[in-house]
Scaffold this motif. Structure first.
Motif, PDB file in Angstrom:
ATOM      1  N   PHE A 180      -6.706   4.808 -11.662  1.00  0.00           N
ATOM      2  CA  PHE A 180      -7.595   3.630 -11.112  1.00  0.00           C
ATOM      3  C   PHE A 180      -7.796   4.332  -9.442  1.00  0.00           C
ATOM      4  O   PHE A 180      -7.237   4.982  -9.158  1.00  0.00           O
ATOM      5  N   ASP A 181      -8.736   3.372  -9.324  1.00  0.00           N
ATOM      6  CA  ASP A 181      -9.304   3.993  -7.691  1.00  0.00           C
ATOM      7  C   ASP A 181      -8.455   3.029  -6.682  1.00  0.00           C
ATOM      8  O   ASP A 181      -8.059   2.197  -6.668  1.00  0.00           O
ATOM      9  N   VAL A 182      -8.377   4.181  -5.394  1.00  0.00           N
ATOM     10  CA  VAL A 182      -7.700   3.754  -4.359  1.00  0.00           C
ATOM     11  C   VAL A 182      -8.653   3.814  -3.252  1.00  0.00           C
ATOM     12  O   VAL A 182      -9.298   4.841  -3.150  1.00  0.00           O
ATOM     13  N   ASP A 183      -9.092   2.659  -2.539  1.00  0.00           N
ATOM     14  CA  ASP A 183     -10.101   2.670  -1.661  1.00  0.00           C
ATOM     15  C   ASP A 183      -9.771   2.458  -0.293  1.00  0.00           C
ATOM     16  O   ASP A 183      -8.696   2.097   0.128  1.00  0.00           O
ATOM     17  N   ASP A 184     -10.261   2.979   0.816  1.00  0.00           N
ATOM     18  CA  ASP A 184     -10.496   2.591   2.245  1.00  0.00           C
ATOM     19  C   ASP A 184     -10.921   1.076   2.510  1.00  0.00           C
ATOM     20  O   ASP A 184     -12.050   1.101   2.534  1.00  0.00           O
ATOM     21  N   ALA A 211     -11.443  -0.133   5.100  1.00  0.00           N
ATOM     22  CA  ALA A 211     -12.273  -0.278   6.287  1.00  0.00           C
ATOM     23  C   ALA A 211     -13.643   0.092   6.013  1.00  0.00           C
ATOM     24  O   ALA A 211     -14.846  -0.465   6.370  1.00  0.00           O
ATOM     25  N   THR A 212     -14.012   0.995   5.057  1.00  0.00           N
ATOM     26  CA  THR A 212     -15.239   1.629   4.995  1.00  0.00           C
ATOM     27  C   THR A 212     -15.660   1.492   3.356  1.00  0.00           C
ATOM     28  O   THR A 212     -16.741   1.589   3.140  1.00  0.00           O
ATOM     29  N   GLY A 213     -14.715   1.021   2.466  1.00  0.00           N
ATOM     30  CA  GLY A 213     -15.019   0.730   0.934  1.00  0.00           C
ATOM     31  C   GLY A 213     -15.279   2.158   0.154  1.00  0.00           C
ATOM     32  O   GLY A 213     -15.292   2.064  -0.833  1.00  0.00           O
ATOM     33  N   ALA A 214     -14.599   3.168   1.037  1.00  0.00           N
ATOM     34  CA  ALA A 214     -14.868   4.764   0.291  1.00  0.00           C
ATOM     35  C   ALA A 214     -13.720   4.855  -0.443  1.00  0.00           C
ATOM     36  O   ALA A 214     -12.694   4.425  -0.324  1.00  0.00           O
ATOM     37  N   LEU A 215     -14.127   5.573  -1.339  1.00  0.00           N
ATOM     38  CA  LEU A 215     -13.089   5.884  -2.734  1.00  0.00           C
ATOM     39  C   LEU A 215     -12.122   7.151  -1.762  1.00  0.00           C
ATOM     40  O   LEU A 215     -12.675   8.024  -1.259  1.00  0.00           O
ATOM     41  N   THR A 223      -2.674   3.859   6.852  1.00  0.00           N
ATOM     42  CA  THR A 223      -3.722   3.279   7.426  1.00  0.00           C
ATOM     43  C   THR A 223      -4.940   3.496   6.400  1.00  0.00           C
ATOM     44  O   THR A 223      -5.712   2.487   6.458  1.00  0.00           O
ATOM     45  N   ALA A 224      -4.930   4.609   5.739  1.00  0.00           N
ATOM     46  CA  ALA A 224      -6.199   4.957   5.031  1.00  0.00           C
ATOM     47  C   ALA A 224      -6.229   3.967   3.863  1.00  0.00           C
ATOM     48  O   ALA A 224      -7.523   3.475   3.520  1.00  0.00           O
ATOM     49  N   GLU A 225      -5.132   3.433   3.422  1.00  0.00           N
ATOM     50  CA  GLU A 225      -5.295   2.785   2.016  1.00  0.00           C
ATOM     51  C   GLU A 225      -4.985   1.255   2.462  1.00  0.00           C
ATOM     52  O   GLU A 225      -5.325   0.269   1.499  1.00  0.00           O
ATOM     53  N   GLN A 226      -4.448   0.819   3.655  1.00  0.00           N
ATOM     54  CA  GLN A 226      -4.031  -0.639   3.844  1.00  0.00           C
ATOM     55  C   GLN A 226      -5.163  -1.063   5.126  1.00  0.00           C
ATOM     56  O   GLN A 226      -5.385  -2.390   5.242  1.00  0.00           O
ATOM     57  N   GLY A 265      24.645   1.430  -5.283  1.00  0.00           N
ATOM     58  CA  GLY A 265      24.978   2.263  -6.688  1.00  0.00           C
ATOM     59  C   GLY A 265      24.044   1.700  -7.701  1.00  0.00           C
ATOM     60  O   GLY A 265      24.258   1.991  -8.823  1.00  0.00           O
ATOM     61  N   CYS A 266      22.878   1.203  -7.301  1.00  0.00           N
ATOM     62  CA  CYS A 266      21.773   0.798  -8.339  1.00  0.00           C
ATOM     63  C   CYS A 266      20.739   1.554  -8.287  1.00  0.00           C
ATOM     64  O   CYS A 266      20.293   1.905  -7.345  1.00  0.00           O
ATOM     65  N   PRO A 267      20.306   2.162  -9.444  1.00  0.00           N
ATOM     66  CA  PRO A 267      19.137   2.827  -9.560  1.00  0.00           C
ATOM     67  C   PRO A 267      17.759   1.772  -9.471  1.00  0.00           C
ATOM     68  O   PRO A 267      17.915   0.627  -9.925  1.00  0.00           O
ATOM     69  N   VAL A 268      16.456   2.331  -9.354  1.00  0.00           N
ATOM     70  CA  VAL A 268      15.268   1.423  -8.881  1.00  0.00           C
ATOM     71  C   VAL A 268      14.115   1.558  -9.883  1.00  0.00           C
ATOM     72  O   VAL A 268      14.114   3.107 -10.040  1.00  0.00           O
ATOM     73  N   VAL A 269      13.451   0.801  -9.951  1.00  0.00           N
ATOM     74  CA  VAL A 269      12.023   1.141 -10.570  1.00  0.00           C
ATOM     75  C   VAL A 269      11.017   0.102  -9.708  1.00  0.00           C
ATOM     76  O   VAL A 269      11.210  -0.969  -9.716  1.00  0.00           O
ATOM     77  N   ILE A 270      10.053   0.908  -9.003  1.00  0.00           N
ATOM     78  CA  ILE A 270       9.305   0.270  -8.117  1.00  0.00           C
ATOM     79  C   ILE A 270       8.054   0.345  -8.834  1.00  0.00           C
ATOM     80  O   ILE A 270       7.442   1.024  -9.259  1.00  0.00           O
ATOM     81  N   LYS A 271       7.261  -1.024  -8.558  1.00  0.00           N
ATOM     82  CA  LYS A 271       5.815  -1.141  -8.963  1.00  0.00           C
ATOM     83  C   LYS A 271       5.301  -1.525  -7.559  1.00  0.00           C
ATOM     84  O   LYS A 271       5.024  -2.730  -7.163  1.00  0.00           O
ATOM     85  N   PRO A 272       4.633  -0.560  -7.152  1.00  0.00           N
ATOM     86  CA  PRO A 272       3.984  -0.774  -5.668  1.00  0.00           C
ATOM     87  C   PRO A 272       2.659  -1.633  -5.817  1.00  0.00           C
ATOM     88  O   PRO A 272       2.137  -1.487  -7.014  1.00  0.00           O
ATOM     89  N   ALA A 273       1.899  -2.172  -5.043  1.00  0.00           N
ATOM     90  CA  ALA A 273       0.669  -3.038  -5.116  1.00  0.00           C
ATOM     91  C   ALA A 273      -0.385  -1.907  -5.329  1.00  0.00           C
ATOM     92  O   ALA A 273      -0.528  -0.901  -4.935  1.00  0.00           O
ATOM     93  N   GLU A 274      -1.321  -2.379  -6.355  1.00  0.00           N
ATOM     94  CA  GLU A 274      -2.351  -1.379  -6.570  1.00  0.00           C
ATOM     95  C   GLU A 274      -3.466  -1.006  -5.536  1.00  0.00           C
ATOM     96  O   GLU A 274      -4.020   0.154  -5.568  1.00  0.00           O
ATOM     97  N   GLN A 275      -3.306  -1.765  -4.567  1.00  0.00           N
ATOM     98  CA  GLN A 275      -4.261  -1.563  -3.288  1.00  0.00           C
ATOM     99  C   GLN A 275      -3.520  -0.235  -2.372  1.00  0.00           C
ATOM    100  O   GLN A 275      -4.211   0.358  -1.719  1.00  0.00           O
ATOM    101  N   THR A 276      -2.221  -0.173  -2.673  1.00  0.00           N
ATOM    102  CA  THR A 276      -1.408   0.859  -1.516  1.00  0.00           C
ATOM    103  C   THR A 276      -0.430   1.615  -2.333  1.00  0.00           C
ATOM    104  O   THR A 276       0.622   1.502  -1.756  1.00  0.00           O
TER     105      THR A 276
END
Ligand SMILES: NC(=O)C1=CN([C@@H]2O[C@H](COP(=O)(O)OP(=O)(O)OC[C@H]3O[C@@H](n4cnc5c(N)ncnc54)[C@H](O)[C@@H]3O)[C@@H](O)[C@H]2O)C=CC1
Ligand SMILES: O=C(O)[C@H](O)CS(=O)(=O)O
Length: 492
Positions: free
Chosen positions: A34-38, A40-44, A101-104, A180-191
């Protein structure tokens, strides 16, 4: 990514730019991207692995398999890996800030501030790891001895937002890993890029395979990933930061497996200025709280209440200062406010301003979109309780200023919301400070300051702003189970 113009073409360490997800120590590309855009500019900027339910399952399996060895490490051994991660985050802060800054979109200086803030949670919980203690309880039965121990809860999932792409991840996973816990991270699709770069540095710090996993997905896949994380009995804790609406969904989806939950949700922070306040300090605090991250934080002042005696002076001072804020691309020197994250966000801000003006508010400064996703820092006077901005989180750079008369009225207006995350007030009277601080219905209160967040304090809200606390010595408790050992028959 256009090497000539992309902000990501100027990284000191280009290998930090990861676009695959991380499962069991391996970078996984998946069947689509999936695309991640800037913003500020809308650029891919780039394309990132678009994973889904099956990869989420694989990540949970990897985390569960890695758990025994991770929990068997001593606290000091886990602490050492976390501290190495902390130092790598700081060492690469410039590149991480550039990616953020580029992605957020937030200004580069503010992004770098977030990297230091986010890294501070890793440092703090590297230290806290070594202070997880149990207790010996004096028994009432001479033939018995009683001991309380604390153990890691198990696989922890973290679903995180776009407004603080690093800090909201480390504030969740650092205490989990420390416990002592392992983790599964699901970050935001925007960043996702900041999350993946931080995961790369965790790998370099010696994080064992499967202990830290990152699953990336677009908005549709995020729902599918969330359903798997919620439904899995192996996932014993789910931590979420984001909208209250999604928090409710995740809470309901987690009910069948009785998961421990940490929810940091929406806010509607009141900001009160009393007659006895230092007005210059109050204006400074209002700007710091309201316009940080272009108003896209859950602890932003959302409603400013000013006592009648100082109302005119306060709004005049505030409008003058706000007029000096510089809006633009986060990479431009001197810019203090970047774009909003997406079109829906700026449209919501426009809706709130239009509604307020239609109901009698006056625009003292700003009040409209500059262009694209850039909105002018705005101050509205004569705001009233009928306006949308009084009831909803604007999540944008708009300060509606309401008038109140008595202290009791101010507290009542501040509390007239289903949310209770942060609140703020300015007064120099010690008696008033205690009365108002104790009367406000929120998890956190800023007194004569607009900035309240740091790793050493328990961050969290009451009412519908969420459950649990993140940061402070309380933050690690979320990731520990308390077990009681009763040893009998000791005289035999
Ligand atoms: N408490 C906070 O700091 C934040 C509050 N918000 C509030 O939420 C509003 C909407 O912002 P959004 O970015 O849309 O927040 P959101 O709550 O929709 O998204 C936050 C995270 O949750 C994930 N998500 C969304 N729906 C999901 C689902 N059904 N299952 C699993 N994961 C899901 C997203 O992919 C993202 O990682 C904002 O205007 C603001 O009012 C948003 C971000 C942070
Ligand atoms: O979710 C947020 O907006 C953050 O928690 C705000 S803070 O921690 O950076 O204050």
């Amino acid at each position: 990514m256009d090497p000539k113009t992309s902000p990501l073409a100027q990284l000191k360490d280009p290998s930090l730019l990861k676009t695959d997800a991380l499962i069991n120590g391996e970078w996984v590309g998946g069947a689509s991207r999936f695309d991640v855009d800037d913003p500020a500019t809308g650029a891919l900027l780039t394309h990132v692995a678009n994973l889904g339910a099956s990869e989420a399952d694989a990540a949970i399996t990897a985390a569960n398999a890695a758990w025994p060895a991770w929990r068997a490490k001593t606290a000091k051994e886990r602490s050492a890996i976390l501290m190495r991660w902390y130092h790598l985050l700081i060492q690469h802060a410039d590149d991480l800030a550039r990616i953020l800054t580029a992605e957020q979109g937030k200004p580069l200086a503010e992004a770098r501030g977030e990297i230091v803030y986010g890294a501070s949670f890793v440092e703090w919980f590297a230290e806290e790891a070594k202070r997880v203690r149990g207790e010996v309880v004096p028994t009432t039965d001479a033939s018995k001895r009683t001991v309380v121990i604390r153990q890691p809860v198990g696989v922890c999932a973290a679903i995180t937002p776009w407004n603080f792409p690093l800090a909201m991840i480390t504030r969740k996973v650092a205490p989990a890993l420390a416990a002592g816990c392992p983790v599964v991270i699901k970050p935001a699709e925007q960043t996702p890029l900041t999350a993946l770069a931080a995961a790369e540095l965790a790998q370099r710090a010696g994080m064992p395979a499967g202990v830290l996993n990152v699953i990336t997905g677009d908005s549709e896949q995020s729902i599918a990933i969330g359903q798997v994380l919620c439904a899995s009995d192996a996932v014993r804790h789910l931590s979420f930061t984001g909208s209250t609406e999604v928090g409710r969904i995740l809470m309901a989806q987690s009910a069948p497996t009785i998961k421990k939950l940490s929810l940091e949700l929406g806010g509607n922070a009141p900001f009160l200025v009393f007659d006895d306040a230092d007005l210059d300090s109050a204006v400074e605090g209002a700007i710091a709280s309201k316009y940080r991250n272009a108003g896209q934080t859950c602890v932003c002042a959302n409603r400013l209440y000013v006592q009648a005696g100082v109302y005119d002076a306060f709004v005049a001072k505030l409008a003058e200062k706000v007029g000096g804020l510089k809006v633009g691309n986060g990479f431009e020197p001197g810019v203090t406010q970047g774009p909003l994250i997406e079109d829906a966000a700026i449209e919501k801000v426009e809706r709130h301003v239009a509604d307020a003006v239609a109901k009698g508010a006056k625009v003292l400064v700003g009040g409209a979109r500059l262009h694209d996703r850039f909105f002018q820092p705005t101050v509205l006077s004569e705001a009233t309780g009928e306006m949308l901005c009084a009831r909803e989180e604007t999540f944008g750079p708009v300060a509606p200023v309401f008038r109140f008369t008595t202290e009791a009225e101010g507290i009542a207006m501040a509390n007239a919301t289903e949310f209770g995350l942060a609140s703020y007030f300015f007064s120099r009277d010690i008696g008033r400070i205690y009365r108002v601080a104790e009367g406000l219905e929120s998890g956190m209160v800023g007194i004569n300051t607009g900035l309240i967040s740091s790793a050493e304090v328990p961050f969290g809200g009451v009412k519908q702003s969420g459950l649990g606390r993140e940061g402070g010595h309380q933050g690690i408790d979320e990731y520990l189970e308390t077990k009681y050992l009763c040893l009998g028959d000791i005289n035999r």
